[in-house]
Design an enzyme around this catalytic site. Sequence first.
Site, PDB file in Angstrom:
ATOM      1  N   ASP A 173      -4.174  32.067  -3.269  1.00 35.79           N
ATOM      2  CA  ASP A 173      -3.625  30.783  -2.854  1.00 35.79           C
ATOM      3  C   ASP A 173      -3.806  30.614  -1.348  1.00 35.79           C
ATOM      4  O   ASP A 173      -3.954  31.604  -0.622  1.00 35.79           O
ATOM      5  CB  ASP A 173      -2.126  30.716  -3.178  1.00 35.79           C
ATOM      6  CG  ASP A 173      -1.860  30.833  -4.673  1.00 35.79           C
ATOM      7  OD1 ASP A 173      -2.758  30.485  -5.460  1.00 35.79           O
ATOM      8  OD2 ASP A 173      -0.756  31.292  -5.031  1.00 35.79           O
TER       9      ASP A 173
HETATM   10  N1  URA Z   1      -0.701  35.367  -7.577  1.00 36.12           N
HETATM   11  C1  URA Z   1      -0.268  34.268  -6.913  1.00 36.12           C
HETATM   12  O1  URA Z   1       0.753  33.700  -7.260  1.00 36.12           O
HETATM   13  N2  URA Z   1      -0.995  33.847  -5.871  1.00 36.12           N
HETATM   14  C2  URA Z   1      -2.091  34.462  -5.428  1.00 36.12           C
HETATM   15  O2  URA Z   1      -2.686  34.018  -4.450  1.00 36.12           O
HETATM   16  C3  URA Z   1      -2.532  35.604  -6.119  1.00 36.12           C
HETATM   17  C4  URA Z   1      -1.818  36.038  -7.204  1.00 36.12           C
END
Ligand code: URA
Length: 233
Positions: A103
């Site tokens: 993310d």
């Molecule tokens: N899980 C998440 O919630 N976000 C990420 O970026 C990676 C794994």
Amino acid sequence: MRIDKFISEQAGVSRSDAKTMLKKGQVLINGSIVKSADAKIDPEKDIVTIGGKKISYRKFMYIMLNKPDGVVCATRDGLSSTVLELLPPELRRKGLFPAGRLDKDTEGFVFITDDGALAHKMLSPKNHVEKEYIVTLEKPAEKHYEELFASGMTIDGGEECLPARLTFTDNPQIVRLILHEGKYHQVKRMMEAAGNKVTHLKRIRMGGIELDPALSAGQCREITACELENLWE
Ligand code: URA
């Protein structure tokens, strides 16, 4: 392969810069100056030097990046900067993409490659390549989390997760979590299903490759051949 293509891909320069280097007589193939951009080489066998420096041939590139907060895992984005924009010129080449996304606000290990087959294999849940995260939580982690995550949770919308390994640290609000898959916002959604909330997330390992602690946020380096062999561990 044409020499200008080889130089451009392997040295991370534009095709026209490669042609200029050739014209200037800076390029040697097996010890002899070559000026013609369409000269052919065998990248596996011929030795190419530019200004006396050997250009080693890498069919594919494998890069680990320590992604900072605020950068997106995409090849292009109209608004935000992307992980590819963080690569220094010598590691840039056509076809690179992040194998698996983090993310925008997640930090840590992003694997960047132009090897589509390896990326596909690595991301397939059936190959069980572990992804390890350091998860900071809004509230202290509870004892039952270990069992809950290991049992294979169902997250919002009824999605089933593969069993995950959660371990506690000295800080009750920080846990380590190992997943074998990469569903959208998975760690955040799993923690929400457990009644908690992620306040900070960092990926520190993919398979047997650990994020190099010498890389500060935004820095990257090539993954060594030796490290790459550990990917499947
Ligand atoms: N899980 C998440 O919630 N976000 C990420 O970026 C990676 C794994």
